[in-house]
Design an enzyme around this catalytic site. Structure first.
Site, mmCIF file in Angstrom:
data_model
loop_
_atom_site.group_PDB
_atom_site.id
_atom_site.type_symbol
_atom_site.label_atom_id
_atom_site.label_comp_id
_atom_site.label_asym_id
_atom_site.label_seq_id
_atom_site.Cartn_x
_atom_site.Cartn_y
_atom_site.Cartn_z
ATOM 1 N N HIS A 66 -32.262 6.590 5.534
ATOM 2 C CA HIS A 66 -31.216 7.324 6.256
ATOM 3 C C HIS A 66 -30.756 6.573 7.506
ATOM 4 O O HIS A 66 -31.538 5.932 8.197
ATOM 5 C CB HIS A 66 -31.643 8.757 6.568
ATOM 6 C CG HIS A 66 -32.782 8.922 7.527
ATOM 7 N ND1 HIS A 66 -32.603 9.017 8.881
ATOM 8 C CD2 HIS A 66 -34.127 9.051 7.319
ATOM 9 C CE1 HIS A 66 -33.774 9.195 9.475
ATOM 10 N NE2 HIS A 66 -34.714 9.219 8.549
ATOM 11 N N GLU A 200 -30.054 12.934 7.123
ATOM 12 C CA GLU A 200 -31.414 13.272 6.683
ATOM 13 C C GLU A 200 -32.092 14.194 7.679
ATOM 14 O O GLU A 200 -32.803 15.127 7.304
ATOM 15 C CB GLU A 200 -32.241 11.990 6.503
ATOM 16 C CG GLU A 200 -33.603 12.209 5.848
ATOM 17 C CD GLU A 200 -34.739 12.469 6.832
ATOM 18 O OE1 GLU A 200 -35.863 12.743 6.380
ATOM 19 O OE2 GLU A 200 -34.512 12.389 8.064
ATOM 20 N N GLU A 201 -31.870 13.926 8.976
ATOM 21 C CA GLU A 201 -32.594 14.653 10.020
ATOM 22 C C GLU A 201 -32.183 16.116 10.127
ATOM 23 O O GLU A 201 -32.870 16.902 10.769
ATOM 24 C CB GLU A 201 -32.393 13.962 11.371
ATOM 25 C CG GLU A 201 -32.926 12.538 11.459
ATOM 26 C CD GLU A 201 -34.441 12.464 11.433
ATOM 27 O OE1 GLU A 201 -35.092 13.506 11.248
ATOM 28 O OE2 GLU A 201 -34.987 11.356 11.593
ATOM 29 N N ASP A 223 -38.804 5.391 4.365
ATOM 30 C CA ASP A 223 -38.735 6.095 5.639
ATOM 31 C C ASP A 223 -40.000 5.818 6.435
ATOM 32 O O ASP A 223 -40.842 5.013 6.040
ATOM 33 C CB ASP A 223 -38.552 7.599 5.371
ATOM 34 C CG ASP A 223 -37.811 8.328 6.480
ATOM 35 O OD1 ASP A 223 -37.885 7.895 7.642
ATOM 36 O OD2 ASP A 223 -37.169 9.354 6.191
#
Length: 337
Positions: A66, A200-201, A223
């Site tokens: 991401h 993503e967060e 990640d």
């Protein structure tokens, strides 16, 4: 490291969740000469395809890293010029307190707290950003409601070949994808999709959209994962410098047993240092890829990280490189299913 200057460059680009354009453009420039096909979708994912040789055992492998970093959004500009904020991703109030932030337009500020930080109990609504404005009118000339800021945090070297920087989550994953793509000779049996995904967060949103387009046979989240080898509020076995993390389980996904088995086999054969990764908080893009279409076999390649979701995360450069080695070996594997 293969190209540490690139990793440093990626960590320092501004790109809070939902506003990752500058990160995507930098990556696009870096990878354009290595792609067989490349496109940006409606939500901002950059998807890069490197075709394989095909054949009966050819699979579609999707790697997702991401591009977004955690940050804050302005929700109120007060009469005194201070900015009230809300989360863009998960922030620790204690980690943010007294730290510097920067807006996309270059405006800088410092995070403060309405009262003792110990009493905030991780309530972000107790925080504010001070940009030095004397009143609301001056502040409004610099920022607007809905503007976002992210941490400032320089790229530094520590002992043991360790690295400290902001936004290692997940610019180091983006770096790993770029380097793996560059080393993909196009003679692997599998079609490899290197996906630089957004948001993503705030809910693994970008990877879900990308996976719906690709419908991969295997989805791998690339990640970070939190370390457990220093005093903190988490427990487990993750250790910085002990090898790349092979995801087994987190609250959002149970990694496919075959994927884990193949990764461990390849690490043993290629002498890639690794550790089995289990966490009981958090998650990655593997969770959204897992549930796309009729279902996707998923796993994760994770770099163990101290002080995650802060302006000063710490990782091992050797662990990062081990992740690239594992990705390349996995891409070249002939799967039997």
């Amino acid at each position: 490291m293969r190209d540490e200057a690139l990793l440093e460059k990626l960590t320092q680009i501004w790109g809070v969740s939902g506003y990752e354009k500058a990160v995507r453009e930098a990556i696009e420039e870096e990878v354009k000469n290595f792609a067989d096909q490349m496109w940006t979708d409606a939500v901002g994912n950059l998807i890069v395809l490197k075709k394989g040789m095909g054949g009966e055992e050819s699979k579609k492998i999707m790697y997702a890293a991401h591009t977004d970093q955690i940050g804050f959004m302005v929700k109120e500009i007060q009469d005194n010029g201070l900015l009230k904020i809300c989360n863009m991703g998960w922030n620790w109030a204690g980690a943010a307190y007294n730290e510097r932030v920067i807006f996309r337009n270059g405006t800088k500020g410092v995070v403060g707290c309405c009262g003792p930080i110990e009493e905030a109990k991780n309530q972000i609504e107790k925080l504010f950003v001070d940009i030095g404005a004397k009143n609301k009118e001056e502040a409004m000339r610099l920022v607007k409601i809905g503007d976002c800021c992210g941490y400032e945090g320089s790229y530094s070297h520590l002992a043991s070949g360790w690295i400290c920087s902001k936004s290692l989550d997940d610019r180091l994953g983006c770096y790993q994808l770029i380097e793996a793509l560059k080393e993909n000779p196009g003679t692997y049996p599998n079609d490899c999709y290197y996906c630089f995904v957004v948001q993503e967060e705030v809910g693994t949103r970008g990877s879900q959209v990308a996976a719906q387009q690709i419908l991969p046979d295997i989805g791998i989240a690339v990640d970070i994962t939190p370390a457990h080898d220093y005093p903190n509020d988490l427990t487990g076995s993750n250790k910085v410098g002990e090898g790349i993390g092979v995801k087994v389980c987190d609250p959002s996904v149970i990694a496919d047993e075959m994927v884990v088995e193949v990764m461990e086999k390849l690490c043993d054969e290629k002498k890639i240092p690794y550790q089995r990764e289990v966490i009981d908080r958090g998650g990655t893009d593997a969770s959204s890829m897992n549930l796309v279409g009729a279902g996707t076999r998923t796993g994760g390649i994770c770099v163990v990280t101290r002080y995650p979701h802060s302006q000063s995360s710490v990782v091992s450069g050797e662990d990062i490189e081990a992740g690239i080695d594992l990705m390349n070996a996995f891409s070249a594997y002939s799967f039997a299913f």
